[in-house]
Design a protein around this motif. Structure first.
Motif, mmCIF file in Angstrom:
data_model
loop_
_atom_site.group_PDB
_atom_site.id
_atom_site.type_symbol
_atom_site.label_atom_id
_atom_site.label_comp_id
_atom_site.label_asym_id
_atom_site.label_seq_id
_atom_site.Cartn_x
_atom_site.Cartn_y
_atom_site.Cartn_z
ATOM 1 N N ILE A 36 0.858 -1.123 0.139
ATOM 2 C CA ILE A 36 -0.059 -0.052 -0.003
ATOM 3 C C ILE A 36 0.965 1.288 0.020
ATOM 4 N N LYS A 37 0.609 2.256 -0.835
ATOM 5 C CA LYS A 37 1.244 3.433 -1.114
ATOM 6 C C LYS A 37 0.692 4.480 -0.136
ATOM 7 N N THR A 38 1.447 5.136 0.639
ATOM 8 C CA THR A 38 1.255 6.047 1.760
ATOM 9 C C THR A 38 0.406 7.171 0.757
ATOM 10 N N ALA A 39 0.600 7.627 -0.455
ATOM 11 C CA ALA A 39 0.232 8.687 -1.267
ATOM 12 C C ALA A 39 -1.426 8.219 -1.293
ATOM 13 N N ASP A 40 -1.671 6.989 -1.676
ATOM 14 C CA ASP A 40 -3.020 6.462 -1.855
ATOM 15 C C ASP A 40 -3.736 6.519 -0.637
ATOM 16 N N VAL A 41 -3.176 6.324 0.695
ATOM 17 C CA VAL A 41 -3.816 6.171 1.647
ATOM 18 C C VAL A 41 -4.316 7.618 1.910
ATOM 19 N N CYS A 42 -3.318 8.572 1.769
ATOM 20 C CA CYS A 42 -3.608 9.966 1.920
ATOM 21 C C CYS A 42 -5.005 10.530 0.965
ATOM 22 N N ASP A 43 -4.719 9.808 -0.052
ATOM 23 C CA ASP A 43 -5.874 10.271 -1.380
ATOM 24 C C ASP A 43 -7.163 9.790 -0.880
ATOM 25 N N ASP A 44 -7.156 8.301 -0.110
ATOM 26 C CA ASP A 44 -8.511 7.677 0.198
ATOM 27 C C ASP A 44 -9.004 8.176 1.570
ATOM 28 N N PHE A 45 -8.154 8.423 2.424
ATOM 29 C CA PHE A 45 -8.602 8.641 3.753
ATOM 30 C C PHE A 45 -7.932 9.846 4.606
ATOM 31 N N SER A 46 -7.710 10.936 3.941
ATOM 32 C CA SER A 46 -6.848 11.920 4.600
ATOM 33 C C SER A 46 -7.681 12.458 5.922
ATOM 34 N N ASN A 47 -8.843 12.364 6.002
ATOM 35 C CA ASN A 47 -9.407 12.962 7.232
ATOM 36 C C ASN A 47 -9.489 11.993 8.408
ATOM 37 N N GLU A 48 -8.966 10.615 7.896
ATOM 38 C CA GLU A 48 -8.641 9.772 9.119
ATOM 39 C C GLU A 48 -7.237 9.636 9.707
ATOM 40 N N LEU A 49 -6.385 10.255 9.142
ATOM 41 C CA LEU A 49 -4.915 10.293 9.146
ATOM 42 C C LEU A 49 -4.306 11.354 10.030
ATOM 43 N N GLN A 50 -3.199 10.858 10.477
ATOM 44 C CA GLN A 50 -2.019 11.714 11.161
ATOM 45 C C GLN A 50 -0.936 11.463 10.284
ATOM 46 N N VAL A 51 -0.279 12.413 9.816
ATOM 47 C CA VAL A 51 1.038 12.322 8.927
ATOM 48 C C VAL A 51 2.154 12.738 9.587
ATOM 49 N N CYS A 52 3.212 11.996 9.815
ATOM 50 C CA CYS A 52 4.265 12.251 10.584
ATOM 51 C C CYS A 52 5.107 13.146 9.980
ATOM 52 N N SER A 53 5.616 14.139 10.643
ATOM 53 C CA SER A 53 6.389 15.261 10.148
ATOM 54 C C SER A 53 8.029 15.001 10.220
ATOM 55 N N THR A 54 8.375 13.750 10.850
ATOM 56 C CA THR A 54 9.594 13.166 11.025
ATOM 57 C C THR A 54 10.089 12.896 9.963
ATOM 58 N N VAL A 55 11.417 13.004 9.322
ATOM 59 C CA VAL A 55 11.808 12.577 8.105
ATOM 60 C C VAL A 55 12.990 11.323 8.746
ATOM 61 N N PHE A 56 12.427 10.253 8.283
ATOM 62 C CA PHE A 56 13.239 8.887 8.528
ATOM 63 C C PHE A 56 13.908 8.449 7.176
ATOM 64 N N LYS A 57 15.176 7.847 7.565
ATOM 65 C CA LYS A 57 15.854 7.087 6.387
ATOM 66 C C LYS A 57 15.536 5.457 6.740
ATOM 67 N N SER A 58 15.112 4.891 5.403
ATOM 68 C CA SER A 58 14.994 3.588 5.349
ATOM 69 C C SER A 58 16.504 2.697 5.627
ATOM 70 N N LYS A 78 15.204 -4.164 3.953
ATOM 71 C CA LYS A 78 14.935 -4.451 2.946
ATOM 72 C C LYS A 78 13.361 -4.192 2.247
ATOM 73 N N SER A 79 12.516 -3.940 3.163
ATOM 74 C CA SER A 79 11.348 -3.826 2.800
ATOM 75 C C SER A 79 11.135 -2.283 2.872
ATOM 76 N N LYS A 80 10.816 -1.642 1.740
ATOM 77 C CA LYS A 80 10.716 -0.164 1.660
ATOM 78 C C LYS A 80 8.883 0.251 1.944
ATOM 79 N N ARG A 81 8.040 -0.714 1.799
ATOM 80 C CA ARG A 81 6.818 -0.332 2.345
ATOM 81 C C ARG A 81 6.336 -1.236 3.146
#
Length: 160
Positions: free
Chosen positions: A3-25, A28-31
């Motif tokens: 699942i792509k976070t961009a799609d999650v935001c498109d579909d459910f933005s009113n139900e989400l908290q978006v983390c402002s911290t920038v993490f490094k990956s 092996k699993s990027k998603r």
């Protein structure tokens, strides 16, 4: 399911908290996504290891390490535990080490950075408590979605 976070935001933005911290990956699993389990520690990873050994398969361990960049809270050995137990991933508000090993392990690992020094082993901290960092309230059993674009949190699994 990837699942792509961009799609999650498109579909459910009113139900989400978006983390402002920038993490490094570092894994092996990027998603990855899953129900949240929490640990709050400071430069001590005993409770991190305990959580990795006990939380349910498919979970995402969220570690509030106080944002410390003075030592690592997870390395290759703990990555093996997470991979073997089939956890979805680990999000650390702190550092990791053994990054060459972590990138080969089939888990998601997000952290602020890397540091070669191991943490102390005193067992201090909290498990299964609400965490606050990155403009997000991280509650046990809420659901996190993470990928190359960022991290979002919902109170429920949005795609069950």
């Amino acid at each position: 399911m990837s699942i792509k976070t961009a799609d999650v935001c498109d579909d459910f933005s009113n139900e989400l908290q978006v983390c402002s911290t920038v993490f490094k990956s570092y894994g092996k699993s990027k998603r990855f996504s899953g129900p949240i389990a929490t640990v709050k520690v400071f430069e001590d990873n005993v409770l991190v290891k305990e959580a990795l050994q006990t939380i349910p398969e498919g979970s995402v361990l969220v570690v509030d390490g106080g944002g410390s960049k003075r030592c690592a809270l997870m390395g290759g050995n703990l990555g093996v535990i997470a991979e073997t137990r089939k956890l979805a991933g680990v999000i650390i508000y702190g550092c990791v080490r053994d990054t060459a090993e972590l990138i080969e392990q089939n888990i998601g690992v997000l952290a602020l950075g890397s540091h070669p020094l191991k943490s102390t082993k005193e067992g201090k901290g909290e498990q299964d408590s609400k965490l606050l960092f990155g403009d997000v309230e991280w509650n046990p059993n809420h659901f996190v979605y993470a990928d190359e674009d960022g991290v979002v949190v919902a109170t429920r699994n949005l795609y069950s």
